[in-house]
Scaffold this motif. Structure first.
Motif, short mmCIF file in Angstrom:
data_model
loop_
_atom_site.label_atom_id
_atom_site.label_comp_id
_atom_site.label_asym_id
_atom_site.label_seq_id
_atom_site.Cartn_x
_atom_site.Cartn_y
_atom_site.Cartn_z
N VAL B 85 0.84 -1.20 0.00
CA VAL B 85 0.00 0.00 0.00
C VAL B 85 0.87 1.25 0.00
O VAL B 85 0.66 2.18 -0.79
N TYR B 86 1.90 1.26 0.87
CA TYR B 86 2.73 2.47 0.92
C TYR B 86 3.58 2.62 -0.33
O TYR B 86 3.85 3.73 -0.77
N ARG B 87 3.96 1.51 -0.93
CA ARG B 87 4.71 1.60 -2.18
C ARG B 87 3.84 2.22 -3.27
O ARG B 87 4.30 3.06 -4.04
N PHE B 88 2.58 1.80 -3.27
CA PHE B 88 1.67 2.35 -4.28
C PHE B 88 1.49 3.85 -4.08
O PHE B 88 1.63 4.64 -5.01
N LEU B 89 1.21 4.23 -2.83
CA LEU B 89 0.98 5.66 -2.56
C LEU B 89 2.23 6.47 -2.88
O LEU B 89 2.16 7.54 -3.48
N GLY B 90 3.40 5.93 -2.48
CA GLY B 90 4.65 6.64 -2.74
C GLY B 90 4.88 6.80 -4.22
O GLY B 90 5.31 7.87 -4.68
N THR B 91 4.60 5.75 -4.99
CA THR B 91 4.80 5.83 -6.43
C THR B 91 3.92 6.90 -7.05
O THR B 91 4.36 7.69 -7.89
N ILE B 92 2.65 6.93 -6.61
CA ILE B 92 1.74 7.94 -7.15
C ILE B 92 2.27 9.34 -6.85
O ILE B 92 2.35 10.20 -7.74
N ALA B 93 2.67 9.56 -5.59
CA ALA B 93 3.15 10.88 -5.22
C ALA B 93 4.40 11.24 -6.03
O ALA B 93 4.53 12.36 -6.53
N GLY B 94 5.31 10.27 -6.15
CA GLY B 94 6.55 10.52 -6.89
C GLY B 94 6.26 10.86 -8.34
O GLY B 94 6.88 11.76 -8.92
N CYS B 95 5.30 10.15 -8.95
CA CYS B 95 4.99 10.40 -10.35
C CYS B 95 4.40 11.80 -10.53
O CYS B 95 4.76 12.52 -11.46
N CYS B 96 3.53 12.17 -9.61
CA CYS B 96 2.95 13.52 -9.71
C CYS B 96 4.06 14.56 -9.60
O CYS B 96 4.09 15.54 -10.36
N ALA B 97 4.98 14.33 -8.64
CA ALA B 97 6.06 15.30 -8.46
C ALA B 97 6.92 15.37 -9.72
O ALA B 97 7.28 16.47 -10.18
N ALA B 98 7.21 14.21 -10.31
CA ALA B 98 8.05 14.20 -11.50
C ALA B 98 7.37 14.95 -12.63
O ALA B 98 8.00 15.76 -13.34
N LEU B 99 6.08 14.72 -12.81
CA LEU B 99 5.35 15.42 -13.86
C LEU B 99 5.40 16.92 -13.64
O LEU B 99 5.64 17.69 -14.56
N ALA B 100 5.19 17.32 -12.38
CA ALA B 100 5.19 18.75 -12.09
C ALA B 100 6.57 19.35 -12.35
O ALA B 100 6.69 20.41 -12.98
N ILE B 101 7.62 18.65 -11.89
CA ILE B 101 8.97 19.21 -12.02
C ILE B 101 9.37 19.30 -13.49
O ILE B 101 9.86 20.34 -13.96
N VAL B 102 9.16 18.20 -14.22
CA VAL B 102 9.54 18.23 -15.64
C VAL B 102 8.67 19.24 -16.39
O VAL B 102 9.14 19.95 -17.28
N GLY B 103 7.39 19.33 -15.98
CA GLY B 103 6.52 20.29 -16.64
C GLY B 103 6.95 21.72 -16.39
O GLY B 103 6.81 22.57 -17.26
N MET B 104 7.49 21.99 -15.21
CA MET B 104 7.89 23.36 -14.90
C MET B 104 9.20 23.75 -15.57
O MET B 104 9.36 24.86 -16.05
N PHE B 105 10.16 22.83 -15.57
CA PHE B 105 11.48 23.19 -16.13
C PHE B 105 11.88 22.24 -17.25
O PHE B 105 12.86 21.52 -17.11
N PRO B 106 11.14 22.20 -18.35
CA PRO B 106 11.52 21.23 -19.39
C PRO B 106 12.85 21.59 -20.08
O PRO B 106 13.56 20.71 -20.53
N GLN B 107 13.17 22.87 -20.12
CA GLN B 107 14.38 23.29 -20.84
C GLN B 107 15.51 23.67 -19.91
O GLN B 107 16.60 23.94 -20.36
N GLN B 108 15.23 23.74 -18.62
CA GLN B 108 16.23 24.26 -17.68
C GLN B 108 16.83 23.11 -16.89
O GLN B 108 16.30 22.73 -15.86
#
Lengths: 66, 740
Positions: B85-108
């Motif tokens: 359960v915690y692995r699943f929740l952690g993965t979801i959170a990590g994926c959201c963070a990755a999407l946000a980070i890459v979305g914010m700084f795609p060229q930087q």
């Protein structure tokens, strides 16, 4: 009748996924009730019983909705 | 499975005695080895089931599903579900963070790496702070973001697909592992939990019984305190794992919290009483201990059911009745002790000792009666219980000293940034793997007291897997046609290493082997056999692990779990909080925090404890005694009027204590001791005053007992500041703005 896929912010998501999530939520509630009223003390294999409950709930919901 | 039944079938010929012996051997084999092989079969089934479904659905990297099964494979089904359960929740959170980070700084690139490092630091610090199954979710949220964002640097548009693929594969692995683990020959965490609860009660009752008979010396007492702290922590972790199993544990959390809280409180009171008696005996003052001997005799009789304490909650009913009888006889005991005492020549000091001891005895009686009631109620049907508990009991919560957690976060972030620079300079295509792995293990190992050893074991497993994976991939899999043949060629290697994970000493190596094996063979629908990338990747993975060890050795090496200095600081900070804070549930917080710190101290001990560690341990135990007296004193003082002389005296004394806990220096220690002395003198003067009601006299008496306890604890050798004041500068910066 619901469509096979639902668009969420332009992403196509299989609607069965939502049905599954819904059945997991229902399952958590049923599971809590079973624990509270001691149903698990009366079944032979509580874990299998619980798994079957999930399958039944999911199957029933999916059949109802499709 | 079939293996145990085959060996169980052997004892059917020959005379009864060899047959019985063979049956005993077979039963022993089933109980030990059989369980291990069942675990191996379960894990293999789940792994290949996940792989098969991933092949069927045409996932991009089926190995992730398989590796998830290996990671989630834990001996009991509760633990596996919890981690899943915690692995699943952690993965979801990590994926959201990755999407946000890459979305914010795609060229930087630089900003992207900084944002990623910040996220990893936050997650790792959170994980190091918690040290339970939830911390695994935090670790995962951190490194999943790296796993998705790093490959997406070259192709930012791919990041969404990567994230979706990752979540899908991980969830598939978790579902397979959970279903197989829970439904096929499950080993229930609940059984383990019941054992822990029984063990905790039994060892506590045995401790009280032995100590009352004077069979425990100081060193044994220290060890028992450490073990008790470990048991309380184990109870909590067992409870949180059993929470996920089918059963009624989740509705019993309150009862279990109440049980562990009651044991902690009762142990502290008992220890305070015991310590008081020990100090008197060491001083050669046998008047009070001898007077109380019959009382202790009655107590230790009540603790036993036949010739040992209650082994089960049902047996505890006997103890409960005995304690109820004892409670009725207690006032008589107290009057008799006072009368006998009055007939003998005594000093004012001894009078104070007697009153304190009687006060403590009555408190212990109440607390133990409460504990036994909670314990006896545990197995009862939930519907039989009269009503809900009015006041919810707080859980025992583990918390690492904040500096250690911050250091863990910093270390992971720095590792990421340094390696990203190196990666940029090296221009090695496989380096991303090394970077990810270093970050993963900097985060994972930060909750371990011995991170180097943990990473080293995994490295050994990884290194060991490379030659076997080479043989499997390039001599077997290239001749293979179909899924069944793939299973047959991979299973033997994996079976041996999964078997190895069932031995605690081989756990790290076995897990490392499994992960590396699945990782570099990388079974896919369209297998790719590329020797160059095989070796590049395996070298990168191993280098990543070695770098993680290096990071632990280089970046803030002394800030690790179980670091004595940080634990000591946290202890003083907690005690300071008792003197100054007005938050509710202070007592419970203090108890569980101190046990948690003791548990951390125990984790950090390798081999036998050194002199410094033992000093810290003794400090913790003495601070526990002292803390309770401080709390009780503050509660009493709050009942008096604002300008009451007793209240003024007590407030001054508490302020002096707080000053000492803020900065443990010899001068402040002397001031604190003097302040308690003054307060005691004031209270004694007030007590002789005739204008007091009976109730006021009782309150004064209780406050005097508390002050007396504080005074003796302060004079205890462990709390005396060291001669060299600079040797342990406990200047606590963290305590002033201690996070709530």
């Amino acid at each position: 009748m619901i469509p096979r896929e639902v668009a969420v912010f332009g992403i196509l998501v299989p609607s069965l996924l939502f049905v599954f999530l819904l059945s997991v939520v229902i399952h958590v509630g049923v599971d809590w009730l079973c624990g509270h009223f001691g149903v698990y003390r009366r079944v032979w294999h509580p874990a299998l019983f619980r798994l079957c409950l999930l399958v039944c709930i999911f199957g029933a919901l999916a059949l109802l909705l499709y | 499975m079939n293996a145990p039944s085959a060996s169980a079938g052997t004892p059917d010929a020959g005379p009864p005695s060899p047959a019985q012996r063979a049956r005993a051997v077979a039963q022993d084999w089933i109980a030990n080895e059989g369980q291990r092989w069942i675990f191996v079969i379960k894990t293999l089934t789940a792994a290949f089931l996940a792989l098969w479904i991933a092949f069927l659905m045409g996932f991009d990297s089926p190995r992730s599903a398989m590796m998830t099964v290996f990671i989630v494979a834990l001996p009991s089904s509760g633990m596996a579900l919890e981690k899943g359960v915690y692995r699943f929740l952690g993965t979801i959170a990590g994926c959201c963070a990755a999407l946000a980070i890459v979305g914010m700084f795609p060229q930087q690139r630089a900003l992207l790496f900084l944002a990623l490092a910040l996220w990893v630091a936050l997650c790792t610090a959170g994980a190091a702070q918690m040290r339970n199954a939830r911390s695994y979710g935090f670790v995962l949220a951190g490194y999943t973001a790296c796993m998705i964002a790093l490959p997406a640097i070259a192709a930012p548009l791919q990041v969404f697909n990567l994230a979706v693929a990752r979540v899908t594969e991980i969830s598939l692995g978790i579902l397979c592992a959970a279903a197989i683990n829970d439904a096929l020959f499950p080993r229930h965490q609940t059984t383990q939990l019941v054992q822990t609860v029984r063990g905790l009660y039994l060892s506590f009752a045995q401790l009280c019984h032995d100590a009352m008979h004077g069979r425990l010396d100081d060193e044994q007492m220290e060890r028992l305190h450490l073990r008790f702290a470990t048991d309380v922590a184990a109870l909590e972790s067992n409870r949180s794992a059993a929470f996920f199993e089918a059963g009624d544990i989740r509705t019993r959390s309150q009862q279990l919290y109440a049980f562990s809280a009651a044991t902690m409180v009762a142990l502290t009171t008992f220890h305070t009483l015991h310590q008081l008696m020990q100090r008197l005996r060491q001083r050669g003052d046998f008047l009070v201990p001898d007077l109380l001997a019959p009382l202790f005799e009655a107590f230790s009789d009540a603790l036993l059911v036949t010739d040992m304490p209650a082994r089960t909650a049902v047996e505890a009913g006997v103890t409960r009745d005995k304690f109820a009888a004892l409670q009725r006889r207690l006032p008589q005991f107290v009057t008799e002790a006072r009368r006998d005492f009055g007939q003998q020549p005594h000093t004012a000091q001894q009078q104070l000792d007697l009153e304190t001891a009687l006060e403590l005895t009555q408190r212990f009686q109440q607390e133990f009666a409460h504990l036994i009631a909670v314990y006896h109620e545990l197995p009862g049907h939930l519907t039989d219980r009269p009503s809900k508990v009015a006041v919810p009991v707080l859980p025992y919560s583990a918390k690492t000293p904040p500096m250690i957690a911050v250091a863990a976060g910093l270390r992971a972030a720095l590792a990421l940034l340094i390696l990203a620079l190196a990666w940029y300079g090296l221009n090695w295509p496989s380096a991303a793997g090394a970077v990810i792995l270093t970050v993963v293990f900097c985060a994972l190992a930060s909750s371990s007291p011995n991170p180097e050893q943990m990473v080293r074991k995994t490295t050994e497993g990884f290194a060991l897997a490379v030659p076997f994976a080479f043989v499997c991939a390039f001599y077997m899999l290239n001749h293979v046609e179909g899924f069944l043949m793939l299973v047959l060629s991979m299973a033997p290697f994996l079976a041996v290493s999964i078997y190895a994970t069932t031995w605690p000493r081989m756990l790290g190596i076995g897990t490392g082997f499994n992960l590396m094996f699945a990782q570099i063979i990388s079974p896919e629908n369209m297998m790719r056999f590329n020797v160059v990338s095989f070796f590049n990747d395996s070298i990168a993975q191993i280098i990543g692990l070695v770098l993680a060890v290096l990071m632990f050795a280089l970046i803030l090496p002394s800030h690790r779990q179980g670091s004595r200095r940080h634990i000591a600081e946290a202890m003083w900070g907690e005690t300071l909080r008792l003197c100054v804070s007005d938050r509710p549930h202070l007592r419970h917080h203090f108890e569980s925090r101190m046990r948690d710190l003791l548990n951390q101290l125990n984790m950090g001990i390798r081999g036998t404890a050194g002199a410094a560690t033992r000093r810290t341990l003794n400090q913790a135990i003495t601070l526990l005694e002292l803390g309770h007296a401080v709390l009780d004193l503050r509660a009493l003082a709050a009942q008096w009027q604002e300008r009451h002389p007793a209240r003024l005296a007590v407030d001054t004394c508490i302020a002096a204590l707080a000053a000492y806990f803020r900065q443990p220096q010899p001068q402040r220690h002397a001031q604190a001791v003097a302040a308690t002395g003054t307060a005691m003198a004031t209270l004694q003067r007030l007590q002789v005053d005739t204008g007091n009601t009976l109730q006021q006299r009782a309150a004064l008496q209780r406050a005097l007992a508390d002050l007396h306890l504080i005074n003796t604890s302060l004079r205890d050798a462990s709390l005396q500041p060291p001669a060299r004041a600079s040797a342990s500068p406990h200047v606590i910066q963290g305590a002033a703005h201690d996070p709530a």
